[in-house]
Motif scaffolding. Structure first.
Motif, PDB file in Angstrom:
ATOM      1  N   GLN A  76       1.029  -1.013   0.290  1.00 50.92           N
ATOM      2  CA  GLN A  76       0.052   0.124  -0.064  1.00 50.92           C
ATOM      3  C   GLN A  76       1.024   0.850  -0.150  1.00 50.92           C
ATOM      4  N   GLU A 111      -9.541  -6.282  -1.466  1.00 49.55           N
ATOM      5  CA  GLU A 111     -10.199  -5.433  -2.370  1.00 49.55           C
ATOM      6  C   GLU A 111      -9.282  -4.852  -3.911  1.00 49.55           C
ATOM      7  N   ASP A 112      -7.938  -4.165  -3.714  1.00 51.61           N
ATOM      8  CA  ASP A 112      -7.604  -3.634  -3.496  1.00 51.61           C
ATOM      9  C   ASP A 112      -6.078  -4.100  -3.840  1.00 51.61           C
ATOM     10  N   ASP A 158      -5.164  -4.158  -7.766  1.00 52.85           N
ATOM     11  CA  ASP A 158      -4.880  -3.083  -8.098  1.00 52.85           C
ATOM     12  C   ASP A 158      -3.597  -2.211  -7.763  1.00 52.85           C
ATOM     13  N   LEU A 159      -3.358  -2.679  -6.418  1.00 50.82           N
ATOM     14  CA  LEU A 159      -2.059  -2.559  -5.724  1.00 50.82           C
ATOM     15  C   LEU A 159      -0.796  -3.383  -6.712  1.00 50.82           C
ATOM     16  N   ILE A 192      -0.831  -4.359 -10.086  1.00 51.58           N
ATOM     17  CA  ILE A 192      -0.947  -3.598 -11.518  1.00 51.58           C
ATOM     18  C   ILE A 192       0.186  -2.480 -10.972  1.00 51.58           C
ATOM     19  N   LYS A 193      -0.182  -1.922 -10.116  1.00 47.73           N
ATOM     20  CA  LYS A 193       0.634  -0.540  -9.833  1.00 47.73           C
ATOM     21  C   LYS A 193       2.004  -0.611  -9.541  1.00 47.73           C
ATOM     22  N   GLU A 232     -11.368  -9.801 -12.290  1.00 47.14           N
ATOM     23  CA  GLU A 232     -10.542  -8.591 -11.970  1.00 47.14           C
ATOM     24  C   GLU A 232      -9.784  -7.743 -13.001  1.00 47.14           C
ATOM     25  N   ARG A 248      -5.352  -4.493 -17.472  1.00 53.62           N
ATOM     26  CA  ARG A 248      -5.395  -4.256 -16.653  1.00 53.62           C
ATOM     27  C   ARG A 248      -3.567  -4.120 -17.501  1.00 53.62           C
TER      28      ARG A 248
END
Length: 745
Positions: free
Chosen positions: A111, A147-148, A151-152, A154-155, A189, A194
């Protein structure tokens, strides 16, 4: 035995852990803490799984060290903490994998803002990876609640350790059903879409590279899993998404509908090349023809991929003509303006993969664009880029070797007596539009002209030789042989004559030089009396190969001469020493006094055979040294010397062997070679500098006799050596007066 000693020493960690106020850093400072942990030292493991210790261990690998810490020990404790947590000890895995507070503290590392500390990211990835392998159900359940998480991931995909963690989730989960659930979850997802979005000019090179590599590994892993796991009813959803036409179209849109970016283009082409990979061996040059079974589903490329690529072939063709701007490159031989560049090289590789699919519609599009002509232009312009040359060679080899695509209709010759010739549009385009034959001939002539003027041989000539051989081979034995022969016959009369002269002359000579022939028609006699007859071999003989093999024969013969004379002299020397034992008439006589030694012919005969060789001549001449004679005449009976003497150990005689090299001229050649010539020094007699063939050398009067004279006394021994159907006599002359031993043929 050293086992009786008690070498086992008690670890200092046990003593340290008995202290009530011992700290984690004190334990980690011990040199053997990792070994003791992996050995599952109970005291140590119980200490490490304490709640506070586990928190501290996770903190070390997820928090940046203080800047005040000395650089060389800045990551000491994070590294040791990672090793302890990944030591695969059951108690540690259980405590870490089942404590959600510890997992949340570990997860908190993801995070953070980008970019992540690459070293700490590797520690984090290693710890979470071993938990995925050892506690898959608990870890997957924990991650799915976040849930993230995707996203994390890929980030931070630009960090290699995070990319590795994503791939670990696809490979380290053992239960098949759980793995399928993870694939479905990641597909829901939209992890593929992504990752595709990461490969575009607006992202940096690290994201391009890692996203591309992730997609390539997903393709390979999914296909491997599909072949390895039999009876798997559910398809891989990630692979299915990747092979969709809209996914490939999105990839191509990222690089063509926006500004040109070298890194993004190369990354997308790498993904396409992986999608074009088939489950059969790829071409490794120009000799192999597509194996049977090519139409099997496992050997074919998904048609949706080809449908997505075909409209973009004109854009790839344009990249060959106008690649992303590159700076002028200075090389050891000159300036490259512009250099080939990774983009154009990748496009050529893509064309080679497209040709391998042997799809009619793709082939026709390449013909209409004249992509092959542009690639050939690059081949002859960039004469030192072998990465480009091998790809062009593969392209031409596949065109020549593969049968026409299924959609191409065979053409029937008008002459009813001839067999129908199946049309191959690619071959026709290559020979007519691209003038394949003429360009090969012109490039060869131009290279020979430059070399004749003192220039360098061009870097593509080796590949050009193999391309020309591929044409000759496939015109005779390939599936398109009739068509190739027909196209050669349609050349102008001048070009046909040039091609025929080239294949029978320059190309044939080059092939001879490139062929290593290790045999000829002579008998080879080894020291073990084994005969090998190569008379009936079908190998071609030429002068250079005969020279090489003649040198080999000379080495063999020289080696056998050395063997024979060492045995002769050793046998004679040992006989002399034993005879002294037998004839000793007085205890006061020194039996080891040095005496002159004479050799009888019978003492020389050794059951050895020698290899044959071509004749040689020409030696060097130097004056011999003259020294005082240390020997006294020996009146021992020659009959005694001819008696059979048993073999004795070499320490009973003083025998020295020395070697020298002199040039000789082979009768077939003008160049000099080196032959090893043996010189023997017996009982400290120095070796003469006089060589066989010198005018000063004394000729042997007869085998086994002494040549009398006032100034010199010689002992001459001879040996007859079989040389195929011939016999040669070699002699060793021991001159007692001048203290020399001379070997003569």
């Amino acid at each position: 035995m050293f086992w009786k000693f008690d070498l086992h020493t008690t670890s200092h960690i046990d003593t340290l852990l008995e202290k009530e106020d011992v700290t984690l850093t004190e334990v980690m400072d011990e040199e053997d803490v990792l070994q003791e942990c992996k050995a599952q030292n109970h005291k140590l493991v119980d200490f490490l799984v304490r709640p506070q210790c586990m928190v501290d261990l996770v903190t070390y690998i997820t928090q940046e060290p203080s800047d005040d810490v000395e650089e060389k020990i800045k990551y000491k404790y994070p590294n040791i903490s990672c090793e302890l947590l990944t030591s695969d000890v059951g108690q540690i895995n259980d405590r870490l994998g089942e404590d959600e507070s510890l997992l949340m503290k570990l997860y908190g590392f993801l995070q953070r803002d980008s970019p992540l500390n690459p070293l700490l990211a590797s520690f984090f990835s290693k710890v979470l990876s071993i938990l995925i392998g050892r506690k898959p159900e608990q870890i997957v359940e924990f991650l799915r609640k976040r849930e993230d998480f995707v996203d994390l991931m890929i980030k931070h995909i630009g960090t290699s350790a995070i990319m590795d963690l994503l791939l670990r989730m696809l490979t380290c989960i053992e239960p098949q059903q759980l793995r399928q659930d993870v694939l479905n979850w990641l597909n829901e997802e939209k992890v593929i879409q992504r990752l595709v979005d990461m490969v575009q000019p607006s992202q940096d090179e690290d994201r391009h590279s890692n996203a591309s590599q992730s997609l390539c590994e997903i393709i390979r892993l999914s296909r491997d899993q599909m072949f390895q796991v039999q009876g798997c009813s559910e398809p891989d959803p990630l692979l299915a998404t990747l092979e969709k036409q809209e996914t490939v179209e999105q990839l191509l849109s990222n690089i063509f509908d926006k500004e040109k970016n070298d890194s993004a283009i190369v990354s997308v082409i790498q993904i396409l090349l992986t999608l074009f990979e088939t489950r059969r061996p790829a071409f490794e040059g120009h000799l192999e023809i597509c194996p049977p079974g090519m139409s099997h589903p496992s050997f074919s490329v998904n048609q949706s991929i080809l449908e997505a690529v075909r409209p973009r072939l004109k854009d790839f063709h344009q990249l060959l003509l106008e690649p992303p701007k590159k700076n002028i490159m200075k090389t050891t031989w000159g300036m490259l303006d512009p250099p080939v560049g990774n983009t154009r090289l990748s496009v050529v590789r893509l064309v080679a993969s497209l040709l391998q699919t042997n799809t009619h519609i793709i082939n026709m599009e390449l013909i209409n664009l004249n992509t092959l002509g542009v690639i050939l232009d690059m081949y002859f312009n960039y004469i030192w880029n072998n990465f480009l040359h091998i790809q062009v060679e593969i392209c031409t080899a596949m065109i020549l070797a593969m049968p026409p695509a299924q959609s191409e209709n065979p053409e029937i010759n008008r002459d009813q007596d001839q067999e129908p010739v199946r049309e191959s549009h690619l071959i026709k385009h290559l020979f007519q539009k691209c003038q394949f034959i003429q360009r090969i001939l012109d490039a060869w002539s131009s290279n020979e002209k430059e070399q004749g003027e003192g220039g360098r041989r061009r870097g593509y000539m080796g590949h050009l030789t193999r391309i020309a051989n591929s044409i000759v081979h496939n015109s005779d034995k390939g599936p398109n042989g009739a068509k190739i022969q027909q196209l050669i016959l349609e050349l102008t009369e001048d070009d046909k004559q040039r091609w025929e002269a080239f294949t029978s002359g320059q190309l044939a000579d080059t092939n001879k030089r490139n062929t290593v022939d290790l045999v000829n028609t002579h008998h080879i006699h080894s020291s073990s009396d084994d005969e090998v007859d190569f008379k009936d071999s079908g190998f071609h003989q030429d002068s250079s190969l005969q020279q090489a093999f003649s040198d080999y024969q000379m080495q063999q013969m020289t080696s056998n001469f050395i063997e024979q004379f060492v045995l002769i002299l050793h046998d004679a020397c040992c006989k002399e020493k034993i005879q002294q034992f037998e004839d000793a008439g007085s205890d006061e006589e020194d039996i080891w006094d040095e005496k002159d030694i004479t050799f009888a012919p019978e003492a020389q005969r050794c059951p050895r055979s020698s290899g044959s060789t071509d004749s040689e001549e020409s030696t060097d001449s130097e004056e011999e040294d003259v020294k005082r004679d240390p020997f006294e005449p020996n009146n021992a009976s020659s009959d005694d010397r001819m008696e059979e003497t048993p073999w004795v150990s070499t320490h009973q005689c003083s025998l020295k062997v020395s070697f020298a090299t002199v040039p000789y001229r082979n009768k077939h050649f003008t160049s000099y070679s080196l032959i090893t010539v043996m010189m023997l020094s017996l009982c400290d007699v120095p070796v003469s500098d006089q060589w066989p063939g010198d005018e000063a050398a004394q000729p042997a009067s007869s085998p086994g006799r002494k040549a009398g004279g006032s100034d010199a006394e010689e002992t001459i021994t001879t040996e007859t050596v079989t040389n195929g159907s011939m016999k040669e006599t070699v002699s060793l002359t021991v001159d007692a007066k001048t203290e020399t031993a001379v070997f003569k043929r």
